[in-house]
Design an enzyme around this catalytic site. Structure first.
Site, short mmCIF file in Angstrom:
data_model
loop_
_atom_site.label_atom_id
_atom_site.label_comp_id
_atom_site.label_asym_id
_atom_site.label_seq_id
_atom_site.Cartn_x
_atom_site.Cartn_y
_atom_site.Cartn_z
N HIS A 333 -28.39 39.51 28.83
CA HIS A 333 -28.14 41.26 29.08
C HIS A 333 -29.76 40.93 30.53
O HIS A 333 -29.52 41.38 31.24
CB HIS A 333 -28.21 41.49 28.72
CG HIS A 333 -27.06 42.55 29.18
ND1 HIS A 333 -27.99 44.23 28.92
CD2 HIS A 333 -25.85 43.44 29.77
CE1 HIS A 333 -27.28 45.16 29.31
NE2 HIS A 333 -26.30 44.83 29.70
N CYS A 334 -30.27 41.03 29.91
CA CYS A 334 -31.51 40.94 30.19
C CYS A 334 -31.89 40.29 31.73
O CYS A 334 -32.80 40.74 32.65
CB CYS A 334 -33.14 40.70 29.80
SG CYS A 334 -32.93 41.44 27.87
#
Length: 345
Positions: A333-334
């Site tokens: 997600h990052c």
């Protein structure tokens, strides 16, 4: 305009990423650099099976990007310090008048996760505006020091944040909770902001973000929240996870509904050479028809994939080994930022 940050599961036009460039995430040795490039590329290729992907590439890395990325992935050049697109890129929003959705992009102030002494952000602080222009979205400037990893939404006005990020003295030393909530209402349509106390323990250490929410909690659908659950009581995240779950249990979403809390067990692996790990399955990306999830070569990989399959019905769960990402400070997600579709009705 009244802006709304859509749920991640709403339709996307594409996902944005950045390719590792010289610095902390790329690494110093040839082996470390190959590992970083290969892992970022593996995530890009997994997403490309579901939707278009555009990767921002530093001019010095163009040749390497061409070597590691296939023709299924689009690239665009811009100077970079690092490769965490969730945080350096804009947060996309929509404004709907009933017949057409206008896409906007919130360009938060980025200052290296609270002006960390190891971070550089002179180039990354410009990526939000760069991606906004490249996407054709309406630019929404914000004075709030914030990152995309610091917010999770349900698309209906509920926003999860952590006290250690938005109220971080290195980010917004003069702002109150009310100030932050007002800015989130203006930019992403927040109607109810739920303040979690912190993120995971490793994330509070020197090379962490100081507590991003996207590693501890996610909202797969309205009224349902996934929570990181460290089952081993010897790990500092055991108590943290329980406190976070209790905080959510004592709250409601923007519609006034109590949460259906789904606990996602952490990997059984507890430590690496640096100490207690923050391996988490919460840090996944929802794409059109799929979920790109972290794996760790761990017995709980299949357990977590099964939970994600249950809470995202109809989507194919694809896993990518994320250990190289977490060793550098984040997860899938990052390193990604989704761009929602603006649909004409």
């Amino acid at each position: 305009m009244n802006w709304r940050m859509p749920a991640e599961g709403e339709p996307h036009d594409r996902t944005w990423m950045a390719f590792p460039s010289t610095g902390y995430s790329l690494g110093d040795t040839a082996e470390e650099q190959h590992e970083a490039r290969s892992t970022w590329a593996a995530v890009a290729h997994a997403i490309a099976e579901f939707e278009p992907v555009t990767v921002v590439v530093d001019p010095a890395e163009v040749d390497f990007a061409a070597r590691y990325l296939s023709s299924s992935v689009d690239t665009i050049e811009a100077p970079l310090n690092d490769a965490w697109m969730r945080d350096i890129g804009p947060t996309f929003v929509l404004s709907d008048d009933g017949t057409v959705s206008t896409r906007g992009a919130v360009d938060w102030v980025f200052n290296g996760w609270g002006a960390q002494d190891w971070a550089q952000w002179d180039l990354d602080s410009k990526i939000g505006a760069f991606v906004t222009e490249a996407s054709g979205a309406v630019a929404i400037t914000s004075p709030l020091v914030n990152e995309g990893g610091g917010i999770q939404v349900d698309g209906a006005g509920t926003v999860l944040v952590t006290e250690t990020v938005q109220l971080d003295p290195g980010r917004n030393p003069n702002l109150s909770k009310a100030d932050v909530e007002a800015e989130l209402a203006r930019t992403i349509g927040a109607k109810k902001v739920i303040w979690l106390p912190y993120g995971l323990a490793r994330d509070q250490e020197r090379f962490g973000t100081r507590g991003h929410v996207d590693i501890v909690a996610a909202i797969p659908s309205p009224g349902v929240v996934l929570v990181h659950d460290q089952l081993d009581a010897s790990h500092p995240d055991h108590a943290r996870g329980h406190h976070i779950a209790d905080t959510l249990a004592a709250s409601t979403d923007a519609a006034g509904n109590e949460w259906d809390i789904v606990r996602v067990p952490a990997p059984k692996e507890l430590r690496d050479e640096e100490g207690y790990v923050d391996y988490s399955y919460i840090n996944h990306l929802v794409v059109n028809g799929g979920v790109i999830a972290c794996s760790f070569g761990d017995p709980n990989d299949d357990v977590a994939a099964g939970i994600l399959s249950d809470v995202y019905p109809g989507r194919k769960v694809v896993t990518v080994d994320a250990r190289a990402l977490f060793a550098r400070g984040g997860g899938i997600h990052c390193i990604t930022q989704h761009q929602p579709s603006a649909v004409v009705r």
